[in-house]
Motif scaffolding. Sequence first.
Motif, mmCIF file in Angstrom:
data_model
loop_
_atom_site.group_PDB
_atom_site.id
_atom_site.type_symbol
_atom_site.label_atom_id
_atom_site.label_comp_id
_atom_site.label_asym_id
_atom_site.label_seq_id
_atom_site.Cartn_x
_atom_site.Cartn_y
_atom_site.Cartn_z
ATOM 1 N N LEU A 158 -14.994 -24.186 -24.320
ATOM 2 C CA LEU A 158 -13.521 -24.458 -23.623
ATOM 3 C C LEU A 158 -12.605 -24.942 -24.712
ATOM 4 O O LEU A 158 -11.315 -25.139 -24.680
ATOM 5 C CB LEU A 158 -13.478 -25.272 -22.528
ATOM 6 C CG LEU A 158 -14.131 -24.851 -21.252
ATOM 7 C CD1 LEU A 158 -14.032 -25.696 -20.305
ATOM 8 C CD2 LEU A 158 -13.276 -23.388 -20.830
ATOM 9 N N GLU A 161 -8.659 -23.882 -25.805
ATOM 10 C CA GLU A 161 -8.153 -23.076 -24.673
ATOM 11 C C GLU A 161 -6.923 -23.759 -24.391
ATOM 12 O O GLU A 161 -6.503 -24.308 -23.223
ATOM 13 C CB GLU A 161 -9.060 -23.205 -23.501
ATOM 14 C CG GLU A 161 -10.119 -22.160 -23.415
ATOM 15 C CD GLU A 161 -9.559 -20.582 -23.459
ATOM 16 O OE1 GLU A 161 -8.565 -20.288 -22.831
ATOM 17 O OE2 GLU A 161 -10.351 -19.694 -23.652
ATOM 18 N N HIS A 164 -4.089 -23.277 -21.520
ATOM 19 C CA HIS A 164 -4.172 -24.106 -19.928
ATOM 20 C C HIS A 164 -4.247 -25.489 -19.826
ATOM 21 O O HIS A 164 -4.642 -26.096 -19.019
ATOM 22 C CB HIS A 164 -5.648 -23.443 -19.481
ATOM 23 C CG HIS A 164 -5.470 -21.906 -19.346
ATOM 24 N ND1 HIS A 164 -4.813 -21.237 -18.521
ATOM 25 C CD2 HIS A 164 -6.139 -20.888 -20.152
ATOM 26 C CE1 HIS A 164 -4.958 -20.039 -18.804
ATOM 27 N NE2 HIS A 164 -5.773 -19.677 -19.918
ATOM 28 N N CYS A 175 -1.277 -19.908 -12.305
ATOM 29 C CA CYS A 175 -1.483 -19.423 -13.508
ATOM 30 C C CYS A 175 -2.917 -18.367 -13.024
ATOM 31 O O CYS A 175 -3.450 -18.620 -12.197
ATOM 32 C CB CYS A 175 -2.084 -20.552 -14.652
ATOM 33 S SG CYS A 175 -2.650 -19.819 -15.992
ATOM 34 N N ASN A 176 -3.080 -17.618 -14.320
ATOM 35 C CA ASN A 176 -4.272 -16.825 -14.013
ATOM 36 C C ASN A 176 -5.370 -17.317 -13.967
ATOM 37 O O ASN A 176 -6.532 -16.892 -13.261
ATOM 38 C CB ASN A 176 -4.546 -15.831 -15.321
ATOM 39 C CG ASN A 176 -3.548 -14.615 -15.332
ATOM 40 O OD1 ASN A 176 -3.050 -14.334 -14.189
ATOM 41 N ND2 ASN A 176 -2.893 -14.271 -16.660
ATOM 42 N N CYS A 177 -5.686 -18.747 -14.399
ATOM 43 C CA CYS A 177 -6.892 -19.378 -14.243
ATOM 44 C C CYS A 177 -7.021 -20.185 -13.019
ATOM 45 O O CYS A 177 -7.905 -20.555 -12.549
ATOM 46 C CB CYS A 177 -6.774 -20.251 -15.498
ATOM 47 S SG CYS A 177 -5.836 -21.841 -15.101
ATOM 48 N N ASN A 179 -4.947 -22.900 -11.826
ATOM 49 C CA ASN A 179 -4.078 -23.831 -11.898
ATOM 50 C C ASN A 179 -2.627 -23.476 -11.955
ATOM 51 O O ASN A 179 -2.226 -22.553 -11.907
ATOM 52 C CB ASN A 179 -4.645 -24.671 -13.275
ATOM 53 C CG ASN A 179 -3.875 -26.028 -13.430
ATOM 54 O OD1 ASN A 179 -3.547 -26.674 -12.231
ATOM 55 N ND2 ASN A 179 -3.217 -26.342 -14.726
ATOM 56 N N CYS A 182 0.436 -24.261 -16.006
ATOM 57 C CA CYS A 182 -0.412 -24.213 -17.406
ATOM 58 C C CYS A 182 0.679 -23.929 -18.496
ATOM 59 O O CYS A 182 1.900 -23.243 -18.174
ATOM 60 C CB CYS A 182 -1.274 -23.367 -17.493
ATOM 61 S SG CYS A 182 -2.722 -23.776 -16.527
#
Length: 319
Positions: A158, A161, A164, A175-177, A179, A182
């Motif tokens: 990680l 990264e 994010h 967000c795509n993650c 969360n 970001c």
Amino acid sequence: MKKYCIGVDVGGTSVKLGLFYHNGTVLKKWEIPTRKDKKGSNIIPDIAASIRSELVNEQIPLSEVSGAGMGVPGPTMSNGYVSKCVNLGWINCNPAEELSELLGIPVKAGNDANVAALGEAWKGGAEGFQDVVMMTLGTGVGGGVIMNGKIIAGNRGLGGELGHITVNCDESDKCNCGNKGCLEQYASATGVVKIAKRLLAERYSDSMIRNVEHLSAKKIFDAAKKKDGIAMEAVETLANYLGMALATVTLTIDPDIFVIGGGVSNAGEILVNTIEHYYKKYLAISEKRAKIVLASLGNDAGIYGAARMVLDQDVIEEE
Ligand SMILES: [Zn+2]
């Protein structure tokens, strides 16, 4: 004597490859399509076959190649292990080990954004610096951290990264993650378009980007350069969040220099200047700040960084 190294940048649609001398001079660049069917099982054999045939064309025996480095579009451990790479269909594999077995030379792999950062640190916008952080502002936001000339992959892949990092706890969209809030939601090409659309909906003021079909990051920056109020506010919002993230990174590892790359960075000086303003604001603790520069290798940063991965510092200094 070994004098060559190979850089491989695996992308969702194509694989970029480069054959380099140890000093970083590129001898040849080429591309092959990424075959993602069959869970991406053809990708590494295709790369191996392509490298072998190009080396034959160049009349270079594999024994003169120090090794190959590879950028992977997903979290990659420093030992090359990839638990999941959604873009390529790879699950629980070690593509570096596989390529090494097929070619009989050492292969190292890293996350593509980290590898691009190493490329910019070696021969790009941050050439000559040892502690470099790169932000790639594309469809998403990629980050790469280089300390003492080496990629920081982290304990779980990680490291770097940076897209994010949470910069806004009041965000309602995901967000795509998974969360909310970001950096990637604001500092990417899609992010700045979303910021602008929100502003256009909230404000009644006239704007060059109102009623524009297919609003893009480029159109927003172009309007901002012409002093369009809403476009300028969108750029300020992006730079505010990015400056905040750069200050956070500075307070964590205090790098020499930040490199800004990716499609959004084509906006140029206006982007760097606005980011610098907010970076300075959030780093009130110190008068001394890291430099902020634009990336200079474009799409080739990945193959440069990948090639650099297999070279130890002493190999470079010998020349
Ligand atoms: Zn995220």
